[in-house]
Motif scaffolding. Structure first.
Motif, PDB file in Angstrom:
ATOM      1  N   THR A  34       0.765  -1.107  -0.129  1.00  0.00           N
ATOM      2  CA  THR A  34       0.304  -0.045  -0.259  1.00  0.00           C
ATOM      3  C   THR A  34       0.627   1.337   0.213  1.00  0.00           C
ATOM      4  O   THR A  34       2.032   1.182   0.589  1.00  0.00           O
ATOM      5  N   GLY A  35       0.079   2.637  -0.003  1.00  0.00           N
ATOM      6  CA  GLY A  35       1.034   3.133  -0.151  1.00  0.00           C
ATOM      7  C   GLY A  35       0.872   4.410  -1.145  1.00  0.00           C
ATOM      8  O   GLY A  35      -0.773   4.577  -1.862  1.00  0.00           O
ATOM      9  N   ILE A  36       1.717   4.865  -2.259  1.00  0.00           N
ATOM     10  CA  ILE A  36       0.972   6.121  -2.979  1.00  0.00           C
ATOM     11  C   ILE A  36       1.612   5.645  -4.596  1.00  0.00           C
ATOM     12  O   ILE A  36       2.707   4.563  -4.476  1.00  0.00           O
ATOM     13  N   PRO A  37       0.842   5.071  -5.309  1.00  0.00           N
ATOM     14  CA  PRO A  37       0.520   4.042  -6.208  1.00  0.00           C
ATOM     15  C   PRO A  37       1.856   5.073  -6.892  1.00  0.00           C
ATOM     16  O   PRO A  37       1.385   6.856  -7.978  1.00  0.00           O
ATOM     17  N   ILE A  38       1.979   3.911  -8.449  1.00  0.00           N
ATOM     18  CA  ILE A  38       3.462   4.541  -9.362  1.00  0.00           C
ATOM     19  C   ILE A  38       2.277   4.460 -10.715  1.00  0.00           C
ATOM     20  O   ILE A  38       1.897   3.378 -11.111  1.00  0.00           O
ATOM     21  N   ILE A  39       2.334   5.259 -11.277  1.00  0.00           N
ATOM     22  CA  ILE A  39       2.183   5.203 -12.454  1.00  0.00           C
ATOM     23  C   ILE A  39       3.059   4.892 -13.810  1.00  0.00           C
ATOM     24  O   ILE A  39       3.747   5.113 -13.724  1.00  0.00           O
ATOM     25  N   SER A  40       2.762   3.732 -14.446  1.00  0.00           N
ATOM     26  CA  SER A  40       3.460   3.429 -15.252  1.00  0.00           C
ATOM     27  C   SER A  40       2.454   3.069 -17.016  1.00  0.00           C
ATOM     28  O   SER A  40       1.288   3.886 -16.608  1.00  0.00           O
ATOM     29  N   GLY A  41       2.950   3.029 -17.961  1.00  0.00           N
ATOM     30  CA  GLY A  41       1.831   3.289 -19.612  1.00  0.00           C
ATOM     31  C   GLY A  41       0.609   2.457 -19.571  1.00  0.00           C
ATOM     32  O   GLY A  41      -0.168   2.352 -20.462  1.00  0.00           O
ATOM     33  N   GLN A  42       0.338   1.238 -18.811  1.00  0.00           N
ATOM     34  CA  GLN A  42      -0.712   0.508 -18.931  1.00  0.00           C
ATOM     35  C   GLN A  42      -2.133   1.470 -18.046  1.00  0.00           C
ATOM     36  O   GLN A  42      -2.820   1.583 -18.797  1.00  0.00           O
ATOM     37  N   HIS A  43      -1.753   2.587 -17.759  1.00  0.00           N
ATOM     38  CA  HIS A  43      -2.467   3.436 -17.190  1.00  0.00           C
ATOM     39  C   HIS A  43      -3.195   4.572 -17.638  1.00  0.00           C
ATOM     40  O   HIS A  43      -3.763   5.138 -18.001  1.00  0.00           O
ATOM     41  N   LEU A  44      -1.979   4.770 -19.634  1.00  0.00           N
ATOM     42  CA  LEU A  44      -1.889   5.942 -19.787  1.00  0.00           C
ATOM     43  C   LEU A  44      -2.378   5.292 -21.180  1.00  0.00           C
ATOM     44  O   LEU A  44      -2.704   6.618 -21.908  1.00  0.00           O
ATOM     45  N   ARG A  45      -3.700   4.596 -21.833  1.00  0.00           N
ATOM     46  CA  ARG A  45      -3.836   4.019 -22.411  1.00  0.00           C
ATOM     47  C   ARG A  45      -5.264   5.077 -22.755  1.00  0.00           C
ATOM     48  O   ARG A  45      -5.444   5.216 -24.061  1.00  0.00           O
ATOM     49  N   ASP A  46      -5.869   5.269 -21.996  1.00  0.00           N
ATOM     50  CA  ASP A  46      -7.262   6.082 -22.629  1.00  0.00           C
ATOM     51  C   ASP A  46      -6.861   7.425 -22.188  1.00  0.00           C
ATOM     52  O   ASP A  46      -5.929   7.993 -22.298  1.00  0.00           O
ATOM     53  N   ALA A  47      -7.742   8.630 -22.914  1.00  0.00           N
ATOM     54  CA  ALA A  47      -7.273  10.397 -22.090  1.00  0.00           C
ATOM     55  C   ALA A  47      -6.989  10.414 -20.754  1.00  0.00           C
ATOM     56  O   ALA A  47      -6.975  11.421 -20.387  1.00  0.00           O
ATOM     57  N   GLU A  48      -8.559   9.240 -20.515  1.00  0.00           N
ATOM     58  CA  GLU A  48      -8.026   9.335 -18.283  1.00  0.00           C
ATOM     59  C   GLU A  48      -7.470   8.457 -18.002  1.00  0.00           C
ATOM     60  O   GLU A  48      -7.230   7.234 -18.105  1.00  0.00           O
ATOM     61  N   LEU A  49      -6.934   8.251 -16.584  1.00  0.00           N
ATOM     62  CA  LEU A  49      -5.935   7.511 -16.378  1.00  0.00           C
ATOM     63  C   LEU A  49      -6.445   6.321 -15.950  1.00  0.00           C
ATOM     64  O   LEU A  49      -7.417   6.216 -15.400  1.00  0.00           O
ATOM     65  N   THR A  50      -5.848   5.141 -16.176  1.00  0.00           N
ATOM     66  CA  THR A  50      -7.271   4.192 -16.250  1.00  0.00           C
ATOM     67  C   THR A  50      -6.754   3.119 -14.663  1.00  0.00           C
ATOM     68  O   THR A  50      -5.381   3.222 -14.137  1.00  0.00           O
ATOM     69  N   ASP A  51      -7.434   3.897 -13.527  1.00  0.00           N
ATOM     70  CA  ASP A  51      -7.125   3.775 -12.476  1.00  0.00           C
ATOM     71  C   ASP A  51      -6.710   1.677 -12.229  1.00  0.00           C
ATOM     72  O   ASP A  51      -8.299   1.050 -11.650  1.00  0.00           O
ATOM     73  N   SER A  52      -5.902   1.163 -12.482  1.00  0.00           N
ATOM     74  CA  SER A  52      -5.653  -0.738 -12.953  1.00  0.00           C
ATOM     75  C   SER A  52      -4.849  -0.889 -11.400  1.00  0.00           C
ATOM     76  O   SER A  52      -4.808  -0.541 -10.506  1.00  0.00           O
ATOM     77  N   GLU A  53      -4.375  -1.901 -11.610  1.00  0.00           N
ATOM     78  CA  GLU A  53      -3.479  -2.585 -10.727  1.00  0.00           C
ATOM     79  C   GLU A  53      -2.373  -1.669 -10.664  1.00  0.00           C
ATOM     80  O   GLU A  53      -2.109  -1.361 -12.001  1.00  0.00           O
ATOM     81  N   PHE A  54      -1.474  -1.153  -9.497  1.00  0.00           N
ATOM     82  CA  PHE A  54      -0.650  -0.303  -9.347  1.00  0.00           C
ATOM     83  C   PHE A  54       0.159  -1.401  -8.657  1.00  0.00           C
ATOM     84  O   PHE A  54       0.015  -2.002  -7.625  1.00  0.00           O
ATOM     85  N   ASN A  55       1.736  -0.983  -8.397  1.00  0.00           N
ATOM     86  CA  ASN A  55       2.771  -0.760  -7.821  1.00  0.00           C
ATOM     87  C   ASN A  55       2.852   0.143  -6.829  1.00  0.00           C
ATOM     88  O   ASN A  55       2.897   1.371  -7.216  1.00  0.00           O
ATOM     89  N   PHE A  56       2.625   0.145  -5.544  1.00  0.00           N
ATOM     90  CA  PHE A  56       3.352   1.100  -4.482  1.00  0.00           C
ATOM     91  C   PHE A  56       4.472   1.555  -4.206  1.00  0.00           C
ATOM     92  O   PHE A  56       5.200   0.460  -3.421  1.00  0.00           O
ATOM     93  N   ILE A  57       5.140   2.854  -3.085  1.00  0.00           N
ATOM     94  CA  ILE A  57       6.211   2.850  -2.343  1.00  0.00           C
ATOM     95  C   ILE A  57       5.668   3.339  -1.204  1.00  0.00           C
ATOM     96  O   ILE A  57       4.547   3.732  -1.676  1.00  0.00           O
ATOM     97  N   PRO A  90      -8.209  12.507 -13.515  1.00  0.00           N
ATOM     98  CA  PRO A  90      -8.940  13.115 -13.240  1.00  0.00           C
ATOM     99  C   PRO A  90      -9.861  13.591 -12.099  1.00  0.00           C
ATOM    100  O   PRO A  90      -9.352  12.593 -11.341  1.00  0.00           O
ATOM    101  N   ASN A  91     -11.413  13.985 -12.457  1.00  0.00           N
ATOM    102  CA  ASN A  91     -11.533  14.388 -10.404  1.00  0.00           C
ATOM    103  C   ASN A  91     -11.777  13.457 -10.092  1.00  0.00           C
ATOM    104  O   ASN A  91     -12.427  13.402  -8.537  1.00  0.00           O
ATOM    105  N   HIS A  92     -12.265  12.199 -10.105  1.00  0.00           N
ATOM    106  CA  HIS A  92     -12.628  10.837  -9.924  1.00  0.00           C
ATOM    107  C   HIS A  92     -11.588   9.508 -10.107  1.00  0.00           C
ATOM    108  O   HIS A  92     -12.320   8.798  -9.438  1.00  0.00           O
ATOM    109  N   SER A  93     -10.296  10.279  -9.680  1.00  0.00           N
ATOM    110  CA  SER A  93      -9.882   9.263 -10.025  1.00  0.00           C
ATOM    111  C   SER A  93      -9.710   8.570  -8.299  1.00  0.00           C
ATOM    112  O   SER A  93      -9.950   9.264  -7.398  1.00  0.00           O
ATOM    113  N   LYS A  94      -9.375   7.883  -8.182  1.00  0.00           N
ATOM    114  CA  LYS A  94      -9.175   6.772  -7.102  1.00  0.00           C
ATOM    115  C   LYS A  94      -8.177   6.997  -6.241  1.00  0.00           C
ATOM    116  O   LYS A  94      -8.408   7.060  -4.877  1.00  0.00           O
ATOM    117  N   TYR A  95      -7.320   7.804  -6.265  1.00  0.00           N
ATOM    118  CA  TYR A  95      -6.228   8.080  -5.822  1.00  0.00           C
ATOM    119  C   TYR A  95      -5.977  10.009  -5.673  1.00  0.00           C
ATOM    120  O   TYR A  95      -5.756  10.547  -6.673  1.00  0.00           O
TER     121      TYR A  95
END
Length: 446
Positions: A34-57, A90-95
């Motif tokens: 848990t912690g702060i999610p790390i954005i990777s390329g898989q999260h940038l496929r659409d215009a809005e960030l895709t809140d799928s599985e993350f790694n955390f620090i 987006p404003n409705h992002s998970k984190y």
């Protein structure tokens, strides 16, 4: 300038442009549950960030990477690897807070001048992509040179906020329709997988018949419930035609099991080697420089890599990743061109539908060879074993799943049309071919 809108340099409309951390700043061993999610390329496929599985620090680690922290409203770009990706949080992002990876950089917009969504849609347009990638190096790992300083120099259109809102609202409406279609297809795909598992892995209709006989109940009725998921009351309320069709399907399943090398299987069914059921044919090399303009999809192990003007396979088939993304599976309804990093499936007296879902159970992605260049050895695949149902049951499964996939194909076609409309809307506005006042009408016809 193209169109009637004024253009400004990104540095004039940005509050901040910053790079991701150095590669050594985030390592696998620093990941936490848990912690702060790390954005990777898989999260940038659409215009809005895709809140799928993350790694955390950890939060403390993220605090030490102050410049790499991003928030809602920030626009994220990829500058190495899969360059050209762009999305906003987006404003409705998970984190509320994220950290970008070393292959990304970001833009924080001055929202009194420009909307993040408008920036994203612009950089996804042909004009925006051309500008973004004009400073890219395609040798080795594709990368954008001096990404943050270069981005600041790019000129982007800046209509009034009101005009931006109209453009964003209409493009977003098309995006919503596209995502809804995608979700429907994901649901339909899950349904097909569930049917395969129920019939050919768990043997639910057969076990239901056996249990009913043991309890002195109607085995046909029990199998109908197992296949449809309906209660007796719901079965009674079905239209007669559907009821009779379901009963005919249920009657195809045996009411006893037999022992086999794979354990107990329905009586009359067989255990077969994969090589007895399918052939894995090799794709053919096709350099990107040799491809001609056309509409035939070209498949590599990672999926569609472009298009060509002629097909190697003149009909639909299943594509299997041979090198690269080993064991990946793709269903293609139309003629296509598989390159030499793939196999394509030629069924032997079994339907393509059965092949596709059966192959998902084989764990092909874990069958890397130990060769210098890891890949999938088809002889190893051929030796695997599968349960082959009776031909009538196979045909019933094919009829059911073929209808599901037909609906999926229609949804895919609609989605492609919507995507084409979405992707041409902004270019039409930039060229002056379409005015903001007409965008709602254009989108409404979708």
């Amino acid at each position: 300038m193209a169109g009637k809108w004024p253009y400004k340099r990104v540095e004039e409309i940005a509050l901040k442009v910053a790079m991701g951390p150095f590669g050594s700043s985030i390592k696998v061993e620093t990941f936490t549950d848990t912690g702060i999610p790390i954005i990777s390329g898989q999260h940038l496929r659409d215009a809005e960030l895709t809140d799928s599985e993350f790694n955390f620090i950890t939060e403390e680690h993220a605090d030490s990477l102050k410049n790499a922290n991003v928030q809602r409203g920030d626009v994220i770009f990829t500058h190495a690897g899969n360059i050209g990706q762009v999305a906003f949080i987006p404003n409705h992002s998970k984190y509320q807070r994220y950290v970008i990876s070393q292959r990304q950089f970001y833009l924080r917009c001055d929202t009194s001048i420009i909307l993040p969504e408008f920036v994203v849609y612009y950089f996804k347009s042909p004009e925006g992509q051309h500008k973004l990638l004009a400073n890219a190096n395609q040798v080795g790992v594709p990368s954008i040179a001096r990404p943050s300083s270069y981005l600041k120099t790019i000129e982007v259109p800046v209509p009034s906020i009101e005009e931006q809102q109209v453009v964003v609202r209409n493009i977003k409406a098309l995006d919503v329709k596209i995502r809804a279609n995608r979700r429907i297809n994901q649901t339909l795909e899950a349904m097909a997988q569930a049917v395969f598992k129920s019939w050919f892995v768990d043997f639910d209709p057969v076990k239901a018949r056996i249990a009913a006989i043991e309890q002195g109940q109607d085995p046909l009725r029990a199998a109908m419930r197992a296949i449809s998921g309906k209660t007796d009351l719901e079965l009674d309320q079905m239209p007669r035609e559907h009821h009779d069709q379901l009963a005919a399907t249920a009657a195809l399943f045996p009411d006893t099991m037999q022992e086999s090398e794979l354990g107990a299987i329905p009586k009359g069914w067989q255990v077969k080697r994969v090589g007895d059921l399918i052939e894995l044919a090799y794709g053919k090399a096709l350099k990107s420089t040799d491809r001609q303009e056309g509409a035939v999809p070209v498949y590599g192990s990672g999926g569609i890599t472009g298009c060509h003007n002629e097909a190697l396979v003149p009909h639909g088939a299943i594509i299997v990743g041979r090198k690269g993304t080993v064991g990946s599976l793709y269903w293609e309804d139309d003629p296509f061109y598989p390159i030499d990093t793939t196999f394509y499936v030629k069924p032997k007296a079994v339907p393509m539908t059965y092949c596709f879902y059966a192959m998902q159970t084989l764990g092909l992605n874990k069958m890397n060879t130990d060769a210098a260049v890891p890949g999938l050895n088809r002889e190893n695949v051929y030796r695997l074993e599968l349960v082959k149902p009776s031909t009538p049951v196979l045909n019933a499964f094919d009829g059911l799943v073929a209808q599901i996939r037909k609906t999926m194909q229609a949804n895919e076609t609609t989605g492609q049309s919507l995507a084409e409309l979405r992707d041409t809307l902004l270019p039409k506005l930039l060229s002056g071919e379409l005015s903001v006042d007409n965008t709602s009408a254009e989108a409404a016809t979708a």
